[in-house]
Design a protein around this motif. Structure first.
Motif, mmCIF file in Angstrom:
data_model
loop_
_atom_site.group_PDB
_atom_site.id
_atom_site.type_symbol
_atom_site.label_atom_id
_atom_site.label_comp_id
_atom_site.label_asym_id
_atom_site.label_seq_id
_atom_site.Cartn_x
_atom_site.Cartn_y
_atom_site.Cartn_z
ATOM 1 N N SER A 1 0.810 -1.224 0.000
ATOM 2 C CA SER A 1 0.000 0.000 0.000
ATOM 3 C C SER A 1 0.839 1.268 0.000
ATOM 4 C CB SER A 1 -0.938 0.019 1.212
ATOM 5 O OG SER A 1 -1.864 -1.040 1.129
ATOM 6 N N THR A 2 2.137 1.128 0.219
ATOM 7 C CA THR A 2 3.019 2.294 0.216
ATOM 8 C C THR A 2 3.454 2.608 -1.206
ATOM 9 O OG1 THR A 2 3.869 1.848 2.438
ATOM 10 C CG2 THR A 2 5.238 3.209 1.014
ATOM 11 N N THR A 3 3.259 3.842 -1.622
ATOM 12 C CA THR A 3 3.704 4.285 -2.945
ATOM 13 C C THR A 3 5.029 5.027 -2.800
ATOM 14 O OG1 THR A 3 2.602 6.442 -2.792
ATOM 15 C CG2 THR A 3 1.297 4.581 -3.658
ATOM 16 N N PHE A 4 5.727 5.176 -3.911
ATOM 17 C CA PHE A 4 6.972 5.932 -3.844
ATOM 18 C C PHE A 4 6.674 7.397 -3.547
ATOM 19 C CE2 PHE A 4 10.964 3.772 -4.681
ATOM 20 C CZ PHE A 4 11.859 4.739 -4.274
ATOM 21 N N GLU A 5 5.482 7.844 -3.916
ATOM 22 C CA GLU A 5 5.077 9.216 -3.584
ATOM 23 C C GLU A 5 4.942 9.378 -2.066
ATOM 24 O OE1 GLU A 5 3.726 7.375 -6.124
ATOM 25 O OE2 GLU A 5 4.873 8.577 -7.575
ATOM 26 N N ASP A 6 4.434 8.337 -1.396
ATOM 27 C CA ASP A 6 4.364 8.371 0.078
ATOM 28 C C ASP A 6 5.769 8.552 0.661
ATOM 29 O OD1 ASP A 6 1.586 7.845 0.181
ATOM 30 O OD2 ASP A 6 1.928 5.681 0.107
ATOM 31 N N LEU A 7 6.716 7.822 0.105
ATOM 32 C CA LEU A 7 8.090 7.854 0.622
ATOM 33 C C LEU A 7 8.769 9.188 0.353
ATOM 34 C CD1 LEU A 7 9.060 4.245 -0.515
ATOM 35 C CD2 LEU A 7 8.604 4.988 1.833
ATOM 36 N N THR A 8 8.605 9.698 -0.863
ATOM 37 C CA THR A 8 9.253 10.986 -1.186
ATOM 38 C C THR A 8 8.601 12.131 -0.422
ATOM 39 O OG1 THR A 8 7.836 11.207 -3.151
ATOM 40 C CG2 THR A 8 10.020 10.246 -3.475
ATOM 41 N N ARG A 9 7.289 12.052 -0.209
ATOM 42 C CA ARG A 9 6.596 13.107 0.538
ATOM 43 C C ARG A 9 7.045 13.110 1.999
ATOM 44 N NH1 ARG A 9 1.958 11.901 -0.982
ATOM 45 N NH2 ARG A 9 1.350 10.522 0.727
ATOM 46 N N THR A 10 7.210 11.916 2.574
ATOM 47 C CA THR A 10 7.602 11.821 3.985
ATOM 48 C C THR A 10 9.063 12.186 4.188
ATOM 49 O OG1 THR A 10 5.965 10.084 4.370
ATOM 50 C CG2 THR A 10 7.750 10.263 5.969
ATOM 51 N N THR A 11 9.923 11.670 3.318
ATOM 52 C CA THR A 11 11.366 11.918 3.477
ATOM 53 C C THR A 11 11.794 13.269 2.931
ATOM 54 O OG1 THR A 11 11.877 10.861 1.345
ATOM 55 C CG2 THR A 11 11.885 9.454 3.327
ATOM 56 N N LYS A 12 10.938 13.854 2.062
ATOM 57 C CA LYS A 12 11.276 15.104 1.365
ATOM 58 C C LYS A 12 12.549 14.946 0.519
ATOM 59 C CE LYS A 12 8.807 18.168 4.494
ATOM 60 N NZ LYS A 12 7.892 17.126 4.835
ATOM 61 N N VAL A 13 12.696 13.721 -0.008
ATOM 62 C CA VAL A 13 13.817 13.404 -0.890
ATOM 63 C C VAL A 13 13.245 13.010 -2.238
ATOM 64 C CG1 VAL A 13 15.791 11.864 -1.273
ATOM 65 C CG2 VAL A 13 15.226 12.614 1.047
#
Length: 196
Positions: A27-39
């Motif tokens: 359920s985790t998207t790469f957009e979730d990861l980039t939004r959270t990490t701000k990377v």
């Protein structure tokens, strides 16, 4: 000359772990990861090959940090029964507000036997926890605080299973009363007669 890294890899990994822990891998998207990490995605890909690689590294991080905490608890100057209670309390209340359960248990339920690397991490963590529990139980048996009706290995496997079941129940929304009842029963069963 390689370009210097523009983000803190450890922080990004910890932040990604939190996302995976909350949402699961699928359920985790790469957009979730980039939004959270701000990377940016490209920068993450320079360090982590893909989402799966990042997830596996997050699993390793989770295992290493949790095992380190349990080893520290096991080394404290207190009775073996107090050590076991401390470990159970920590395992029960670390996610009380979020009810996320255990990241490793969640991953085992999500993947089943479909991914060998995930299975290997799950098995390694459970083996390490069991080893810590067995050492404490053996110490308790030597002091006459823990029953000798079963071996330290058998009792460690039993308590490890109780911990895993407790985390599953937490994730499924079980009440504190239900979980506490299992913990109370587990401790009652392993205590030596003179320690009850």
């Amino acid at each position: 000359m390689s370009r210097p890294r523009e983000f803190n890899v450890d922080r990004a990994l910890h932040q990604s772990l939190e996302v995976f822990w909350t949402k699961g891998f699928k359920s985790t998207t790469f957009e979730d990861l980039t939004r959270t990490t701000k990377v940016k995605k490209q920068s993450l890909y320079c360090v982590f090959k893909n989402k799966r690689d990042l997830f596996l590294k997050a699993l390793v991080l989770y295992r290493e940090e949790r095992i380190s905490i349990l080893e520290e608890m096991a080394s404290r100057e207190m009775s073996p029964l107090e050590k076991l209670e401390t470990i159970f309390d920590y395992s029960q209340y670390q996610n009380k507000e979020t009810c996320r359960g255990c990241f490793m248990v969640n991953s085992a339920l999500e993947f089943g036997n479909d991914d060998q690397e995930v299975c290997r991490e799950v098995s390694l963590m459970f083996d390490q926890i069991e080893s810590i529990l067995e050492k404490i139980i053996r110490e308790g048996q030597e002091q006459g605080l823990v029953t000798k009706c079963q071996s330290s290995k058998e009792l460690a496997a039993y308590l490890n299973n109780a911990l895993s079941g407790m985390r599953f129940m937490e994730k499924a929304g079980a009440s504190n009363e239900q979980i506490n009842a299992i913990l109370h029963t587990s401790f009652a069963l392993i205590k030596a007669e003179n320690a009850r």
